[in-house]
Write a protein that holds these residues in place. Structure first.
Motif, mmCIF file in Angstrom:
data_model
loop_
_atom_site.group_PDB
_atom_site.id
_atom_site.type_symbol
_atom_site.label_atom_id
_atom_site.label_comp_id
_atom_site.label_asym_id
_atom_site.label_seq_id
_atom_site.Cartn_x
_atom_site.Cartn_y
_atom_site.Cartn_z
ATOM 1 N N VAL A 9 1.108 -1.143 0.058
ATOM 2 C CA VAL A 9 0.061 0.014 0.014
ATOM 3 C C VAL A 9 0.794 1.339 -0.039
ATOM 4 O O VAL A 9 1.924 1.316 0.723
ATOM 5 N N GLY A 10 0.425 2.175 -0.707
ATOM 6 C CA GLY A 10 1.347 3.572 -0.705
ATOM 7 C C GLY A 10 0.770 4.373 -1.746
ATOM 8 O O GLY A 10 -0.129 4.011 -2.869
ATOM 9 N N ARG A 11 1.610 5.411 -2.090
ATOM 10 C CA ARG A 11 1.166 6.358 -3.290
ATOM 11 C C ARG A 11 1.687 5.572 -4.495
ATOM 12 O O ARG A 11 2.825 4.753 -4.469
ATOM 13 N N VAL A 14 5.928 4.189 -10.673
ATOM 14 C CA VAL A 14 6.232 3.383 -11.658
ATOM 15 C C VAL A 14 7.263 2.427 -10.990
ATOM 16 O O VAL A 14 8.195 2.681 -10.140
ATOM 17 N N GLY A 15 6.986 0.983 -11.458
ATOM 18 C CA GLY A 15 7.748 -0.123 -11.018
ATOM 19 C C GLY A 15 7.544 -0.808 -9.736
ATOM 20 O O GLY A 15 8.199 -1.739 -9.422
ATOM 21 N N ILE A 16 6.484 -0.411 -9.151
ATOM 22 C CA ILE A 16 6.300 -1.167 -7.822
ATOM 23 C C ILE A 16 6.113 -2.509 -7.930
ATOM 24 O O ILE A 16 6.638 -3.389 -7.313
ATOM 25 N N ILE A 17 5.255 -2.893 -8.882
ATOM 26 C CA ILE A 17 4.836 -4.304 -9.301
ATOM 27 C C ILE A 17 6.284 -5.096 -9.445
ATOM 28 O O ILE A 17 6.403 -6.329 -9.066
ATOM 29 N N GLY A 41 -4.791 7.999 -6.885
ATOM 30 C CA GLY A 41 -3.262 8.042 -6.878
ATOM 31 C C GLY A 41 -2.824 7.081 -5.662
ATOM 32 O O GLY A 41 -1.475 7.090 -5.587
ATOM 33 N N PHE A 42 -3.528 6.223 -5.018
ATOM 34 C CA PHE A 42 -2.919 5.289 -3.908
ATOM 35 C C PHE A 42 -3.097 3.963 -4.749
ATOM 36 O O PHE A 42 -4.120 3.260 -5.230
ATOM 37 N N PHE A 43 -1.838 3.374 -4.537
ATOM 38 C CA PHE A 43 -1.601 1.904 -5.057
ATOM 39 C C PHE A 43 -2.103 0.712 -3.909
ATOM 40 O O PHE A 43 -1.582 0.853 -2.832
ATOM 41 N N ASN A 44 -2.693 -0.100 -4.154
ATOM 42 C CA ASN A 44 -3.002 -1.197 -3.307
ATOM 43 C C ASN A 44 -2.942 -2.584 -3.939
ATOM 44 O O ASN A 44 -3.571 -2.782 -5.125
#
Length: 90
Positions: A9-11, A14-17, A41-44
């Motif tokens: 979880v977070g903002r 690019v490239g989190i996954i 804008g929040f990634f989960n």
């Protein structure tokens, strides 16, 4: 099979996954299922993984993912499936 649940979880960035999956591959952790969404804008992301072939101890995996999360600006939590299930039972 020895399963774990990983949440990220977070903002959004690019490239989190890619970073999380690369880390898991390096540690021989197999991704069984993955779901991710971006809301305002929040990634989960939630992943079910098989850690039965992982190199190293489970606690090392947990700590390493936490450190990776700090590095990329998200919170990564990894729990054994049975603990996650008991904690989230209604």
């Amino acid at each position: 099979m020895n399963k774990a649940v990983i949440t990220v979880v977070g903002r959004d960035a690019v490239g989190i996954i890619a970073r999380v999956c690369a880390y898991l591959a390096e540690h021989r952790v197999n991704v069984l299922d993955i779901s991710q969404t971006i809301l305002d804008g929040f990634f989960n992301m939630m992943m079910i993984v098989d850690v039965s072939q992982a190199n190293g101890e489970f606690s090392e995996l947990v700590d390493g993912l936490g450190s990776l999360g700090d590095e990329i600006g998200v919170r990564i939590r990894c729990q054994r499936e049975e603990i996650f299930t008991k904690m989230h039972r209604v």
